[in-house]
Design a protein around this motif. Structure first.
Motif, PDB file in Angstrom:
ATOM      1  N   ASP A  19       0.851  -1.195   0.000  1.00  0.00           N
ATOM      2  CA  ASP A  19       0.000   0.000   0.000  1.00  0.00           C
ATOM      3  C   ASP A  19       0.888   1.247   0.000  1.00  0.00           C
ATOM      4  O   ASP A  19       2.028   1.219   0.468  1.00  0.00           O
ATOM      5  CB  ASP A  19      -0.910   0.042   1.233  1.00  0.00           C
ATOM      6  CG  ASP A  19      -1.766  -1.211   1.391  1.00  0.00           C
ATOM      7  OD1 ASP A  19      -2.126  -1.796   0.349  1.00  0.00           O
ATOM      8  OD2 ASP A  19      -2.042  -1.590   2.539  1.00  0.00           O
TER       9      ASP A  19
ATOM     10  N   SER B  92       0.608   5.642   0.832  1.00  0.00           N
ATOM     11  CA  SER B  92      -0.221   6.707   1.381  1.00  0.00           C
ATOM     12  C   SER B  92       0.515   8.041   1.291  1.00  0.00           C
ATOM     13  O   SER B  92       1.751   8.086   1.325  1.00  0.00           O
ATOM     14  CB  SER B  92      -0.596   6.415   2.843  1.00  0.00           C
ATOM     15  OG  SER B  92       0.526   6.548   3.685  1.00  0.00           O
TER      16      SER B  92
ATOM     17  N   GLN C 147      -0.004  11.983   3.069  1.00  0.00           N
ATOM     18  CA  GLN C 147      -0.781  12.774   4.014  1.00  0.00           C
ATOM     19  C   GLN C 147      -0.250  14.200   4.092  1.00  0.00           C
ATOM     20  O   GLN C 147       0.960  14.419   4.184  1.00  0.00           O
ATOM     21  CB  GLN C 147      -0.730  12.138   5.406  1.00  0.00           C
ATOM     22  CG  GLN C 147      -1.501  12.930   6.472  1.00  0.00           C
ATOM     23  CD  GLN C 147      -1.530  12.231   7.813  1.00  0.00           C
ATOM     24  OE1 GLN C 147      -2.170  11.205   7.982  1.00  0.00           O
ATOM     25  NE2 GLN C 147      -0.832  12.787   8.787  1.00  0.00           N
TER      26      GLN C 147
ATOM     27  N   GLU D 271      -5.591  12.688   3.824  1.00  0.00           N
ATOM     28  CA  GLU D 271      -4.813  11.498   3.490  1.00  0.00           C
ATOM     29  C   GLU D 271      -5.373  10.810   2.249  1.00  0.00           C
ATOM     30  O   GLU D 271      -6.580  10.600   2.113  1.00  0.00           O
ATOM     31  CB  GLU D 271      -4.807  10.517   4.657  1.00  0.00           C
ATOM     32  CG  GLU D 271      -3.903   9.312   4.435  1.00  0.00           C
ATOM     33  CD  GLU D 271      -3.896   8.365   5.622  1.00  0.00           C
ATOM     34  OE1 GLU D 271      -2.804   8.037   6.118  1.00  0.00           O
ATOM     35  OE2 GLU D 271      -4.997   7.960   6.056  1.00  0.00           O
TER      36      GLU D 271
ATOM     37  N   LYS E  53      -4.823   7.253  -0.006  1.00  0.00           N
ATOM     38  CA  LYS E  53      -4.222   5.918   0.042  1.00  0.00           C
ATOM     39  C   LYS E  53      -4.515   5.122  -1.230  1.00  0.00           C
ATOM     40  O   LYS E  53      -5.617   5.176  -1.773  1.00  0.00           O
ATOM     41  CB  LYS E  53      -4.749   5.134   1.254  1.00  0.00           C
ATOM     42  CG  LYS E  53      -4.022   5.405   2.548  1.00  0.00           C
ATOM     43  CD  LYS E  53      -4.454   4.416   3.625  1.00  0.00           C
ATOM     44  CE  LYS E  53      -3.642   4.604   4.896  1.00  0.00           C
ATOM     45  NZ  LYS E  53      -4.014   3.607   5.934  1.00  0.00           N
ATOM     46  N   TRP E  54      -3.497   4.385  -1.670  1.00  0.00           N
ATOM     47  CA  TRP E  54      -3.656   3.409  -2.741  1.00  0.00           C
ATOM     48  C   TRP E  54      -3.460   2.039  -2.093  1.00  0.00           C
ATOM     49  O   TRP E  54      -2.355   1.686  -1.689  1.00  0.00           O
ATOM     50  CB  TRP E  54      -2.631   3.651  -3.845  1.00  0.00           C
ATOM     51  CG  TRP E  54      -2.780   2.724  -5.018  1.00  0.00           C
ATOM     52  CD1 TRP E  54      -3.768   1.817  -5.234  1.00  0.00           C
ATOM     53  CD2 TRP E  54      -1.888   2.631  -6.136  1.00  0.00           C
ATOM     54  NE1 TRP E  54      -3.575   1.153  -6.424  1.00  0.00           N
ATOM     55  CE2 TRP E  54      -2.420   1.628  -6.996  1.00  0.00           C
ATOM     56  CE3 TRP E  54      -0.713   3.276  -6.486  1.00  0.00           C
ATOM     57  CZ2 TRP E  54      -1.784   1.281  -8.187  1.00  0.00           C
ATOM     58  CZ3 TRP E  54      -0.087   2.918  -7.678  1.00  0.00           C
ATOM     59  CH2 TRP E  54      -0.625   1.935  -8.527  1.00  0.00           C
ATOM     60  N   LEU E  55      -4.544   1.286  -1.949  1.00  0.00           N
ATOM     61  CA  LEU E  55      -4.537   0.017  -1.235  1.00  0.00           C
ATOM     62  C   LEU E  55      -4.469  -1.177  -2.190  1.00  0.00           C
ATOM     63  O   LEU E  55      -5.038  -1.149  -3.284  1.00  0.00           O
ATOM     64  CB  LEU E  55      -5.799  -0.107  -0.368  1.00  0.00           C
ATOM     65  CG  LEU E  55      -6.024   1.020   0.653  1.00  0.00           C
ATOM     66  CD1 LEU E  55      -7.397   0.889   1.286  1.00  0.00           C
ATOM     67  CD2 LEU E  55      -4.941   1.009   1.710  1.00  0.00           C
TER      68      LEU E  55
END
Length: 227
Positions: free
Chosen positions: A171, A173, A175, A186, A188-190
């Motif tokens: 993952d 992130s 922020q 934030e 995020k690329w999960l």
């Protein structure tokens, strides 16, 4: 438990013993349709579990780093009924852990957690061995004030009787902290690798059986959060 604030050393050890006596035993019967039927048998039996563990760690102020090592062992004796045939099992499990975190650099910090173990379940008729390994590695970068870039790598592998299951997840992130308003934004690329399935296998130390689990999980996705 022992703690020494002068040299930043800590140490702890533990032991647990559990004895359970009962006059009921759950039986599993496989029907001709392939389904399982469970019912209780009146049968005097007992199960015993011993667990011991130790962990030692030290903090290094100059390097702003903390390191710890741990080990524990479990020994369980129990009875299991399958198709109304009662068998005594002994399960032995061992697990090692390693933890490390570092905040020496102003532009980066890191957290590492590693766990590895194995177990063996034996009876007069058979022996089953399994092993597992996992790590969680998180790295955070601070290129500019109020900006944080995070990289997360989680990996879990388990195996039994020649079958191995490996799961890896990465993952990312980013922020941004709006200091005056005390607000975090934030992004995020999960699940960057876009895994669709999560699989694990383990030997239940307490109840003495092998379990394989398979989960369908969400594909790769993006998430925006305001805190």
């Amino acid at each position: 438990e022992y703690r020494n604030p002068l040299n930043n050393l800590f140490f702890n050890t533990l032991y647990n013993f559990n004895l359970n006596k009962t006059n009921l035993l759950i039986n599993q019967t496989i029907l001709s349709s392939g389904q399982s039927e469970f019912f209780a048998l009146q049968y005097d039996n007992q199960s015993k579990m011993n667990m011991a563990g130790v962990e030692i760690g030290k903090y290094f102020p100059k390097a702003k780093s903390n390191i710890s090592l741990g080990f524990n062992v479990n020994l369980n004796n129990s009875n299991q009924s399958f198709n109304q045939a009662i068998t005594a099992y002994e399960t032995l499990g061992q697990n090692f852990t390693f933890k490390f975190n570092n905040a020496y650099f102003k532009w980066m910090s890191m957290d590492v957690s590693i766990s590895a173990g194995n177990s063996k379940r034996t009876s007069p008729q058979s022996e089953t061995k399994s092993q597992n390994y996992s790590h969680n590695i998180n790295a955070f970068f601070y290129p500019f004030e109020s900006h944080t870039l995070g990289v997360y790598w989680d990996y879990l592998a388990s195996g039994i009787s020649g079958k191995n299951y490996k799961n890896s997840f990465i993952d990312l992130s980013y922020q941004y902290t709006w200091v005056k308003k005390k607000i975090d934004f934030e992004f995020k690329w999960l699940n960057i690798s876009n895994r669709k399935v999560y699989e694990i296998v383990n030997v239940d130390i307490t109840r003495g059986y092998t379990q394989t689990q398979r989960y369908n999980i969400r594909p790769s996705q993006f998430m925006f959060t305001v805190k």
